[in-house]
Design a protein around this motif. Sequence first.
Motif: not given
Length: 321
Positions: A152-167, A293-304
Motif C-alpha cells: 500500500g502506502r507503507i514502505i519498510t526498508s532494510a538496514g543502512t544503504a537500503a534506505g536509499i533504495d527505498a527513498c 506486452v509493454l502495457r502488461q509489464n509496465f502496469t504489473r511493475t508500477l501499478g500504473l
Amino acid sequence: MKTVACIIQDGFAPFEFGVACEAFGLDRSDDGVPNFDFRVVAPRVGVVRSKMGFSVNVEHDLSFAYEADLVVFCPMPRQYWGAIDPLLLDVARDAVARGAWVMSVCSGSFILAAAGVLDGRRATTHWMYSDLMADMYPEIDIDADVLFVQDGRIITSAGTAAGIDACLHLLRQEIGAELTNRIARRMVVPPQRDGGQAQFIDRPIPASHGDSLSKVADWAVEHLREDLGIEQLAARALMSQRTFARRFKAEYGVTPAAWLGRQRVIHAQRLLERTDFGLDRIADECGFGSAAVLRQNFTRTLGLAPTAYRARFSCAEESAA
C-alpha cells in the motif's frame, strides 16, 4: 507529495537519518527537482542525542507529522523496541489512517509494528533483526531477504544503504523516473536497485574487478532493444548458462530475466517522460516487442498504465525546448 516529517529520538542512527535528509531535504531546484517542506521532528523539542556521541537540536515537535504527506521513522535503539513511546505509535496510526506515505528505515519498522499498522501486511527490516521481529509480531509477514517492501502506502526498508533504495523507489512514484535519476546521480548511487534484490549475498565482494558481471549488465542496458536472453548474456560473460544464472543471482539478487524486465520498464519510464513516442515505438525501443506486452509489464511493475504514467510525468515539451 509536498511535506515530509522525519522523526528521530534519542539514540538515532546518523547514517539512516542522513539518508532521509539527503533524499527529501536538499534544495535541488537547480536540477528541476521540486523541493519538499522537510522538517526534522521529535517527541519533544530540544536536544536529541545520536548513538555516535553527538546531538542535534530539534526545533519541531510531532505536530507537523500529523499533517505531513510522508512520515519517515528512523531507526531506534534496541532497548526501546519493547517499550516504544506512545506518541510515536499515535503518529504512525494517524498517518496510515489518513492515507499518508509512511516509511521506516532499518529498525524504525519496530515502531510501525508496535503501532499495529503492519498487521496482515508484508514488511522487512534489517536481516539481523528479522527473526526477533517475527517472534514479537507474528501477525506480520516478514521478508528478511529484500532491500525494501511496499505494501500500500507503507514502505519498510532494510538496514543502512537500503534506505536509499527505498527513498528513490518512493520518489519515482511521486516525481517520476527522470527527476529521480537526477537525484540518484547527485547522490552518486544507482537509481535502479529494486526492492526484491537480496539484502546480503553469498559473494559480497567479487574476487577481482574482472570477476564482476557489471560489464555484461552495462552492455545489456545499452542493448535492451535486442532479443536478449540468458543464452546471449552467458555467452558474453564466457560462461555456461547455469554458471551465469547462479553468479548473476548471487551478484544482483534476482534472476537475469527479472533484472532485464525491470531495466526495460525503467527505460520505458524515461521514454514516456522525455519523448512523444507512441507505445508501439517505445515497446520496440525497450525490447518488449509489442504495445500490449509493454502495457502488461509496465502496469504489473508500477501499478500504473503507460498512458496514465505519461499524463502524470511527461516533460517532453521541456525536453524539446
